[in-house]
Design an enzyme around this catalytic site. Structure first.
Site, PDB file in Angstrom:
ATOM      1  N   ILE A   1      80.028  82.037  45.947  1.00  0.00           N
ATOM      2  CA  ILE A   1      80.753  82.605  44.812  1.00  0.00           C
ATOM      3  C   ILE A   1      80.047  82.150  43.547  1.00  0.00           C
ATOM      4  O   ILE A   1      79.365  81.115  43.527  1.00  0.00           O
ATOM      5  CB  ILE A   1      82.243  82.171  44.785  1.00  0.00           C
ATOM      6  CG1 ILE A   1      82.368  80.648  44.800  1.00  0.00           C
ATOM      7  CG2 ILE A   1      82.993  82.795  45.944  1.00  0.00           C
ATOM      8  CD1 ILE A   1      83.810  80.164  44.679  1.00  0.00           C
ATOM      9  N   SER A   2      80.209  82.922  42.480  1.00  0.00           N
ATOM     10  CA  SER A   2      79.458  82.663  41.262  1.00  0.00           C
ATOM     11  C   SER A   2      80.065  81.567  40.400  1.00  0.00           C
ATOM     12  O   SER A   2      79.359  80.801  39.759  1.00  0.00           O
ATOM     13  CB  SER A   2      79.328  83.949  40.433  1.00  0.00           C
ATOM     14  OG  SER A   2      78.620  84.922  41.170  1.00  0.00           O
TER      15      SER A   2
END
Length: 203
Positions: free
Chosen positions: A9-10
């Protein structure tokens, strides 16, 4: 053969549960899931979770991801990661994209990715070359800035003095941070300049 999961995930505010649920449905044990919380600016090989996965995986394992874009920040990065894994004897499966090298359609998808990545590389090269050409046309200079003549003269004097004290050309050049070839080049240029000055008519 083991199934190893990878999730990315960013930002910390995003929820990885969707990816984790997909990996569990694909048969990946929670203990075999590696994950990263990182921005897209890092390539896959720079992420700590991916590095741990690469160290842990062995030939015959399969890395499972929710979507293939979890493997990289760009198409080229994705393909580089896939190549890195497959060259190590590790298969890659993407749940959402239907990419599975064990199937004919999955291998076709990987080949399509390779083709698209090569196309993207060519576009990047074209854009870079076009940018350089435009910059040169506007007067931008590339490469190292020119060294001042007085600095060259000072270094040449130091090297010449070292040679007079018995140092080899290589040792004298290293003393001033040059290679032997650079020393010879500056010596030749200085000698040619002296000859020109001697031959020029005085006013």
């Amino acid at each position: 053969m083991r199934l190893l999961g990878y999730a990315r995930i960013s930002t910390a505010s995003q929820d990885a549960q969707l990816q984790l649920d997909a990996l569990a449905s694909a048969g990946v044990e929670s203990r075999d899931v590696f994950s990263d919380v990182t921005s897209g600016s890092k390539t896959a090989a720079q992420r700590p979770g991916m590095r741990r996965l690469l160290d842990y995986a062995t030939p015959g394992d399969t890395v499972v991801v929710w979507r293939v874009d979890r493997l990289g920040r760009s198409l080229i990065d994705v393909l580089n990661t896939v190549n890195l894994l497959t060259e190590s004897g590790i298969a890659v499966r993407s749940v959402q994209d239907g990419i599975d090298p064990a199937t004919t359609s999955g291998r076709l998808m990987l080949n399509m990715l390779a083709t698209l990545a090569e196309y993207e590389r060519e576009l990047i090269v074209e854009r870079v070359n076009a940018g350089i050409a435009a910059a040169k046309a506007s007067g931008t200079r590339f490469g190292r800035p020119p060294v001042r003549a007085d600095v060259i003269a000072e270094k040449l004097e130091m090297a010449t003095g070292a040679r007079a004290k018995g140092k080899t050309a290589t040792q004298a050049a290293e003393l001033v941070g040059w290679s032997r070839a650079t020393l010879y080049r500056h010596q030749s240029a200085a000698a040619a300049q002296t000859v020109d000055q001697q031959q020029s008519p005085t006013t």
